[in-house]
Design an enzyme around this catalytic site. Structure first.
Site, mmCIF file in Angstrom:
data_model
loop_
_atom_site.group_PDB
_atom_site.id
_atom_site.type_symbol
_atom_site.label_atom_id
_atom_site.label_comp_id
_atom_site.label_asym_id
_atom_site.label_seq_id
_atom_site.Cartn_x
_atom_site.Cartn_y
_atom_site.Cartn_z
ATOM 1 N N SER A 190 0.837 -1.204 0.000
ATOM 2 C CA SER A 190 0.000 0.000 0.000
ATOM 3 C C SER A 190 0.870 1.252 0.000
ATOM 4 O O SER A 190 0.551 2.242 -0.633
ATOM 5 C CB SER A 190 -0.948 0.013 1.194
ATOM 6 O OG SER A 190 -0.228 0.205 2.387
ATOM 7 N N ASP B 37 -1.952 -8.406 3.577
ATOM 8 C CA ASP B 37 -2.314 -7.312 4.472
ATOM 9 C C ASP B 37 -2.370 -7.877 5.894
ATOM 10 O O ASP B 37 -3.009 -8.906 6.123
ATOM 11 C CB ASP B 37 -3.690 -6.771 4.056
ATOM 12 C CG ASP B 37 -3.961 -5.434 4.706
ATOM 13 O OD1 ASP B 37 -3.772 -5.326 5.926
ATOM 14 O OD2 ASP B 37 -4.345 -4.496 3.974
ATOM 15 N N PHE C 132 8.153 -4.087 10.573
ATOM 16 C CA PHE C 132 8.199 -2.683 10.161
ATOM 17 C C PHE C 132 6.864 -2.187 9.633
ATOM 18 O O PHE C 132 6.645 -0.981 9.579
ATOM 19 C CB PHE C 132 9.233 -2.494 9.029
ATOM 20 C CG PHE C 132 10.644 -2.838 9.423
ATOM 21 C CD1 PHE C 132 11.454 -1.896 10.020
ATOM 22 C CD2 PHE C 132 11.146 -4.113 9.202
ATOM 23 C CE1 PHE C 132 12.751 -2.202 10.389
ATOM 24 C CE2 PHE C 132 12.444 -4.432 9.568
ATOM 25 C CZ PHE C 132 13.242 -3.471 10.165
ATOM 26 N N THR D 287 9.181 3.814 17.888
ATOM 27 C CA THR D 287 9.556 5.187 17.521
ATOM 28 C C THR D 287 9.837 6.009 18.770
ATOM 29 O O THR D 287 9.199 5.804 19.814
ATOM 30 C CB THR D 287 8.418 5.870 16.728
ATOM 31 O OG1 THR D 287 8.751 7.253 16.583
ATOM 32 C CG2 THR D 287 7.084 5.770 17.429
ATOM 33 N N TYR E 39 0.015 8.826 15.986
ATOM 34 C CA TYR E 39 1.024 7.879 15.511
ATOM 35 C C TYR E 39 1.827 7.333 16.705
ATOM 36 O O TYR E 39 1.960 6.117 16.868
ATOM 37 C CB TYR E 39 1.944 8.572 14.502
ATOM 38 C CG TYR E 39 3.204 7.816 14.222
ATOM 39 C CD1 TYR E 39 3.162 6.553 13.615
ATOM 40 C CD2 TYR E 39 4.452 8.343 14.571
ATOM 41 C CE1 TYR E 39 4.324 5.852 13.372
ATOM 42 C CE2 TYR E 39 5.612 7.643 14.322
ATOM 43 C CZ TYR E 39 5.549 6.405 13.733
ATOM 44 O OH TYR E 39 6.694 5.701 13.498
ATOM 45 N N PHE F 104 14.196 8.325 15.752
ATOM 46 C CA PHE F 104 13.545 9.482 15.122
ATOM 47 C C PHE F 104 13.794 9.481 13.628
ATOM 48 O O PHE F 104 13.307 8.643 12.906
ATOM 49 C CB PHE F 104 14.033 10.801 15.740
ATOM 50 C CG PHE F 104 13.456 11.092 17.086
ATOM 51 C CD1 PHE F 104 12.094 11.243 17.267
ATOM 52 C CD2 PHE F 104 14.287 11.237 18.183
ATOM 53 C CE1 PHE F 104 11.557 11.534 18.507
ATOM 54 C CE2 PHE F 104 13.758 11.525 19.432
ATOM 55 C CZ PHE F 104 12.399 11.672 19.593
ATOM 56 N N ASN F 105 14.667 10.399 13.181
ATOM 57 C CA ASN F 105 14.720 10.732 11.759
ATOM 58 C C ASN F 105 15.747 9.892 11.014
ATOM 59 O O ASN F 105 16.950 10.124 11.131
ATOM 60 C CB ASN F 105 15.031 12.218 11.611
ATOM 61 C CG ASN F 105 13.961 13.061 12.291
ATOM 62 O OD1 ASN F 105 13.774 12.980 13.485
ATOM 63 N ND2 ASN F 105 13.238 13.834 11.519
ATOM 64 N N LEU G 227 11.919 16.043 5.510
ATOM 65 C CA LEU G 227 12.751 17.204 5.189
ATOM 66 C C LEU G 227 13.816 16.910 4.119
ATOM 67 O O LEU G 227 13.891 17.622 3.104
ATOM 68 C CB LEU G 227 13.422 17.725 6.475
ATOM 69 C CG LEU G 227 14.333 18.928 6.276
ATOM 70 C CD1 LEU G 227 13.567 20.129 5.756
ATOM 71 C CD2 LEU G 227 15.037 19.282 7.596
ATOM 72 N N GLY H 201 2.036 20.177 15.780
ATOM 73 C CA GLY H 201 2.493 18.985 16.489
ATOM 74 C C GLY H 201 3.996 18.798 16.467
ATOM 75 O O GLY H 201 4.506 17.840 17.053
#
Ligand code: UDP
Length: 343
Positions: free
Chosen positions: A52, A69, A90, A134, A158, A186-187, A205, A298
């Protein structure tokens, strides 16, 4: 017959021998690159993905793809019933903004999907799990860099859906002898082995900046220039996807029956949005037009994770902590795939 085979497989579990691993979400950015690392380590990899948000082309050569799924409980059960040593999970939805407007699909996919997976693992006696959690579970903690002892107080849906999964995994460890490791980061940035980041829409970003460098977008917006940070823009902890993959491999070797281990992951250094724009200009040699824009709802001012615990306990050490390396690898992928995977 499977019963006996599965039990002996569980007993013979050896972390030094090649393993048969199930990677859910292995067609996504992080899952596909971790899968590639696992294959390079000599393991057998089966990817479970509903495609998806992932891409068929991202599934690395050598991995088998099963299009399933996670909400399809019975199909998941039969897919997991294939004699796996461990699961790396994941598959999830991960956009903060979307999670606020459509909480139902976040709880359904992230929580409901994981419950189906855990039940399928229980039924197939697969007792080792590495979960892609996360650092968003911490919300806006007072202590930065954020340690694992920081109370989880997520500020968005989330983060709450992922925290619910972490709690669920903890309960399965206690009640059903599951051995699990949750990695909270995080990123994630960079690319690896011809695989990289391709989201629709793209909200992150670094890929957004690189679209400007490619000439696909005219400018990148800087969301918020009035934060209480040295240059007024938000600070984030960026981690190279290869270093993240290393952590997953280490985590796979650290699962213990009945124990849920949680590790934060990051470089412990933050970069502001302006610093990332500047670094991208230098790495690409292109001018990056940036426009100041209001804060994105947020977005906390500063998020940096402490990775002391995983360094101490699992010996993790980032190999590519420099922002230039991350942007440089992402740039190589962006140039090779100006339209992403093109699907
Ligand atoms: N950001 C930005 N412009 C963009 C995308 C992101 O200024 O086009 C900012 C965003 O507000 C945050 C940081 O860059 O402060 C990192 O955002 P990203 O979406 O990459 O990751 P997040 O931190 O939200 O997980």
């Amino acid at each position: 017959m499977q019963q006996g085979t599965r039990s002996s497989r569980a007993l013979m579990w050896s972390r030094d021998a090649p393993m048969r691993l199930l990677v859910t979400g292995g067609a996504g950015y992080i899952g596909s690159i971790v899968a590639r690392h696992l294959l390079a380590g000599g393991h057998e990899v089966v990817v479970l993905d509903n495609l998806s948000r992932g891409h068929r082309q991202a599934v690395p050569d050598g991995a088998e793809l099963i299009i399933v799924d996670l909400l399809d409980r019975e199909v998941v059960r039969s897919a997991v019933d294939g004699g796996f040593d461990a699961v790396l999970h994941f598959a999830a939805l991960s956009l903060v903004g979307e999670s606020g407007t459509h909480p139902e699909i976040y709880y359904e996919t992230n929580v409901g999907g994981t419950l189906n997976l855990l039940e399928a693992m229980r039924s197939a006696q697969v007792r080792n799990l590495v979960f892609s959690s996360t650092a968003a579970v911490y919300g806006e903690p007072e202590e930065v860099p954020i340690p694992e002892t920081s109370p989880p107080l997520p500020t968005n849906t989330y983060g709450r859906s992922k925290l619910a999964v972490d709690w669920m995994i903890g309960d399965y460890c206690r009640a059903h002898d599951l051995g699990a490791v949750s990695l909270r980061y995080f990123n994630v940035a960079g690319a690896s082995g011809g695989l990289g980041e391709d989201h629709h829409p793209e909200t992150h970003l670094i890929p957004n900046i690189l679209r400007v460098a490619l000439g696909a977008n005219r400018f990148v917006e800087i969301f918020g220039t009035d934060y209480d940070t040295p240059d007024g823009t938000a600070i984030r902890d960026y981690i190279h996807i290869d270093d993240l993959a290393d952590a997953h491999v280490l985590a796979l070797g650290a699962t213990e029956p009945g124990r849920h281990r949680i590790f934060n992951l990051g470089n412990g250094t933050g970069f502001s949005v302006r610093e990332v724009v500047r670094a991208a200009g230098e790495v690409t040699g292109r001018e990056i037009h940036a426009r100041e824009a209001p804060r994105r709802q947020g977005d906390p001012p500063k998020l940096v994770a402490s990775s002391e615990l995983i360094r101490e306990e699992l010996g993790w050490k980032p190999r590519k902590p420099s922002l230039e390396d991350m942007v440089g690898d992402a740039w190589a992928f962006a140039r090779a795939h100006p339209n992403g995977y093109g699907d």
